[in-house]
Design a protein around this motif. Structure first.
Motif, PDB file in Angstrom:
ATOM      1  N   ASP A 315       0.880  -1.160   0.000  1.00 19.79           N
ATOM      2  CA  ASP A 315       0.000   0.000   0.000  1.00 19.79           C
ATOM      3  C   ASP A 315       0.926   1.221   0.000  1.00 19.79           C
ATOM      4  N   PRO A 316       0.944   2.003  -1.090  1.00 17.31           N
ATOM      5  CA  PRO A 316       1.909   3.121  -1.171  1.00 17.31           C
ATOM      6  C   PRO A 316       1.720   4.118  -0.040  1.00 17.31           C
ATOM      7  N   ARG A 317       0.496   4.203   0.459  1.00 15.74           N
ATOM      8  CA  ARG A 317       0.236   5.125   1.583  1.00 15.74           C
ATOM      9  C   ARG A 317       0.953   4.636   2.828  1.00 15.74           C
ATOM     10  N   ALA A 318       0.987   3.292   2.998  1.00 16.03           N
ATOM     11  CA  ALA A 318       1.625   2.723   4.188  1.00 16.03           C
ATOM     12  C   ALA A 318       3.120   3.016   4.188  1.00 16.03           C
ATOM     13  N   THR A 319       3.732   2.976   2.986  1.00 18.24           N
ATOM     14  CA  THR A 319       5.171   3.245   2.894  1.00 18.24           C
ATOM     15  C   THR A 319       5.470   4.666   3.379  1.00 18.24           C
ATOM     16  N   ILE A 320       4.651   5.621   2.947  1.00 17.92           N
ATOM     17  CA  ILE A 320       4.882   7.023   3.345  1.00 17.92           C
ATOM     18  C   ILE A 320       4.602   7.179   4.845  1.00 17.92           C
ATOM     19  N   ILE A 321       3.515   6.579   5.299  1.00 17.46           N
ATOM     20  CA  ILE A 321       3.129   6.744   6.707  1.00 17.46           C
ATOM     21  C   ILE A 321       4.149   6.103   7.632  1.00 17.46           C
ATOM     22  N   ARG A 322       4.695   4.984   7.203  1.00 14.29           N
ATOM     23  CA  ARG A 322       5.691   4.290   8.031  1.00 14.29           C
ATOM     24  C   ARG A 322       6.870   5.233   8.289  1.00 14.29           C
ATOM     25  N   GLU A 323       7.304   5.898   7.216  1.00 11.71           N
ATOM     26  CA  GLU A 323       8.432   6.827   7.327  1.00 11.71           C
ATOM     27  C   GLU A 323       8.055   8.011   8.220  1.00 11.71           C
ATOM     28  N   GLN A 324       6.837   8.530   7.968  1.00 19.09           N
ATOM     29  CA  GLN A 324       6.341   9.657   8.766  1.00 19.09           C
ATOM     30  C   GLN A 324       6.272   9.304  10.246  1.00 19.09           C
ATOM     31  N   CYS A 325       5.852   8.079  10.496  1.00 14.53           N
ATOM     32  CA  CYS A 325       5.648   7.596  11.850  1.00 14.53           C
ATOM     33  C   CYS A 325       6.951   7.751  12.650  1.00 14.53           C
ATOM     34  N   HIS A 326       8.045   7.285  12.058  1.00 19.03           N
ATOM     35  CA  HIS A 326       9.343   7.389  12.737  1.00 19.03           C
ATOM     36  C   HIS A 326       9.724   8.860  12.925  1.00 19.03           C
ATOM     37  N   LYS A 327       9.517   9.669  11.858  1.00 21.49           N
ATOM     38  CA  LYS A 327       9.889  11.090  11.918  1.00 21.49           C
ATOM     39  C   LYS A 327       9.112  11.815  13.013  1.00 21.49           C
ATOM     40  N   VAL A 328       7.795  11.582  13.031  1.00 26.06           N
ATOM     41  CA  VAL A 328       6.938  12.310  13.974  1.00 26.06           C
ATOM     42  C   VAL A 328       7.280  11.928  15.414  1.00 26.06           C
ATOM     43  N   LEU A 329       7.454  10.639  15.648  1.00 32.05           N
ATOM     44  CA  LEU A 329       7.764  10.197  17.007  1.00 32.05           C
ATOM     45  C   LEU A 329       9.084  10.789  17.478  1.00 32.05           C
ATOM     46  N   GLN A 330      10.034  10.864  16.555  1.00 24.83           N
ATOM     47  CA  GLN A 330      11.338  11.448  16.884  1.00 24.83           C
ATOM     48  C   GLN A 330      11.193  12.950  17.151  1.00 24.83           C
TER      49      GLN A 330
END
Ligand code: CMC
Length: 430
Positions: A315-330
């Motif tokens: 799911d191309p959305r999941a790929t972007i969100i996965r990356e965002q997830c790490h960025k946002v938490l950091q």
């Protein structure tokens, strides 16, 4: 490229019916089976619509095998990187990215429509303190039809535009009010100097007693999530909006029907279900036991946030969100053990034959909940957040459908499996 030709063959009589192929710009052709019943007396059967196009549409394109998602031709990753959610909303509604002045006019119109009629605010008083925000959202959005019926001539482009702007502007206000009701806090009015996502966060988290400053990292993360959720072609909720709208019903009522469809855990409710699942698993040491249950067909347990009807690669959305997830938490300095748990689940699932054989990959909802949680958004508000973003898609699809002079009421048929015709006996003789 020549258009493929198909026909339906009656094996008993040898009779053939040619099925015209309807070609689009990308993706498979659709076979026009509209005359099959008239010409042959049989129906086509496709429960769950795995092979059925319900319409032509120029809004969103998905290639599930390649993991491609385009809004009006633009890859969603590029839109998430270069455009705000409101730019994307304009694109989805109008077909082209806005130029400077166009965006300014659109943005200013959305800002001017953010308030809801004061009587609508009072509707929330009627709900129980523990009503799910999606229940309130469904009810209150449906009730917009009782307040904004001055511009609901579906055939008038200006009426359609006013409906679109009102709906997109008011949905965050309604979602935030549902949140406030649930938590027993006073409603906060929209602040029109704030951008779309900051305004929503302000309406949710500010209280009248003290100033509240929206964290720009949170607003940006939400903006990206909203872009990723803005449309997804003929999914269950969008098809519901189209189905309801095809009767000519009030457009706000059609959107309320879409919200109801979104709520289910197989659809938009999955983001909430993912967090509930992570809570139930509790610890990384319980992951393997949980996975065993998921693979046991008798357990009825599914790995929420995994699998998709259309995406069979990723799911191309999941790929972007996965990356965002790490960025946002950091960026927000959130150390969430749920993320570690989610990563462990993902790792096991991606290497497990059960998931590989069935082409089950993480979908958008696997990670979105973790971001929402990091932004301080409670679990029962996850699906309302999805609804706010998807309103853009619902409105665009409704407009596309009612603008089409060939629009017909959607009326599927069935294979009847009930009792054959029989005679009623009066009660004394039964
Ligand atoms: N966990 C375990 N097994 C699964 C899962 C899962 N999440 N999803 C599908 N399967 C299995 C299913 O049991 C079946 O196995 P078998 O062939 O042995 O019977 C096979 O995979 C095909 O499943 P299906 O139910 O026929 O697939 P579907 O296209 O009808 O359902 C789905 C798609 C998204 C409803 C399903 O994958 C699911 O329930 N996923 C979990 C809920 C979820 O995350 N939903 C969010 C979807 S993305 C956001 C959105 O659309 O709103």
């Amino acid at each position: 490229m020549s258009t493929p030709s198909y026909s339906l063959l009656n094996n008993a009589t040898g009779e053939k019916l040619d099925l015209p192929a309807i070609g689009g710009t990308l993706g498979p052709v659709g076979l026009d089976v509209g005359k099959v019943y008239d010409k042959t007396g049989v129906f086509t059967y496709d429960p769950g619509f795995s092979s059925t196009c319900s319409t032509k549409s120029a809004i969103t394109y998905i290639d599930g095998d390649q993991g491609i998602l385009l809004y009006r031709g633009y890859p969603v990753a590029q839109l998430a990187e270069h455009c705000s959610f409101l730019e994307v909303a304009y694109l989805i509604l109008n077909g082209e990215l806005p130029k400077g002045q166009e965006l300014q006019n659109f943005d200013s119109s959305i800002r001017k429509h953010t308030m809801i009629n004061e009587n609508l605010n009072r509707f929330f008083e009627g709900f129980n303190y523990d009503a799910h925000p999606m229940a309130m959202l469904t009810g209150v959005v449906g009730s917009l039809s009782a307040f904004y019926h001055d511009t609901t001539n579906n055939k008038d482009p200006r009426h359609r535009e006013i409906f679109a702007h009102r709906m997109i502007a008011k949905i965050p206000t309604i979602a935030a009010a549902a949140y406030k009701k649930y938590y027993g806090q006073p409603f906060m009015y929209p602040q029109n100097h704030l951008d779309y996502c900051s305004n929503l966060l302000h309406m949710m988290f500010a209280v009248p007693a003290e100033p509240y400053h929206v964290n720009p990292i949170a607003a940006k993360a939400l903006d990206i999530l909203f872009t990723l959720h803005a449309d997804h072609e003929q999914n269950a909720s969008t098809s519901t909006v189209r189905m309801a709208g095809s009767t000519g019903t009030n457009p706000y009522a059609a959107i309320a029907a879409g919200i109801a469809a979104l709520w289910g855990p197989s659809h938009g409710g999955a983001n909430e279900a993912v967090l509930t699942m992570l809570d139930e698993i509790g610890d990384v040491k319980n992951v393997q036991g949980f996975m065993d249950k998921v693979k046991d067909k008798n357990s009825g347990v599914r790995l929420m946030g995994f699998g998709h009807r259309v995406y069979k690669n990723f799911d191309p959305r999941a790929t972007i969100i996965r990356e965002q997830c790490h960025k946002v938490l950091q960026a927000l300095k959130v150390d969430d053990p749920k993320l570690e748990l989610a990563m462990k689940l993902e790792e096991i699932a991606l290497s497990d034959d059960y998931f590989k054989a069935r082409k089950l990959y993480p979908n958008v909802d696997f990670y979105s909940g973790i971001i929402y949680k990091a932004l301080g958004i409670p679990v029962n508000m996850f699906t309302p957040m999805f609804a706010v973003a998807r309103t853009v898609g619902w409105v665009a699809h409704w407009i596309e459908m009612v603008s089409d002079p060939a629009m017909r009421i959607a009326r599927p048929r069935q294979v009847y499996t009930g009792a054959a015709e029989r005679t009623v006996s009066p009660i004394a003789q039964r």
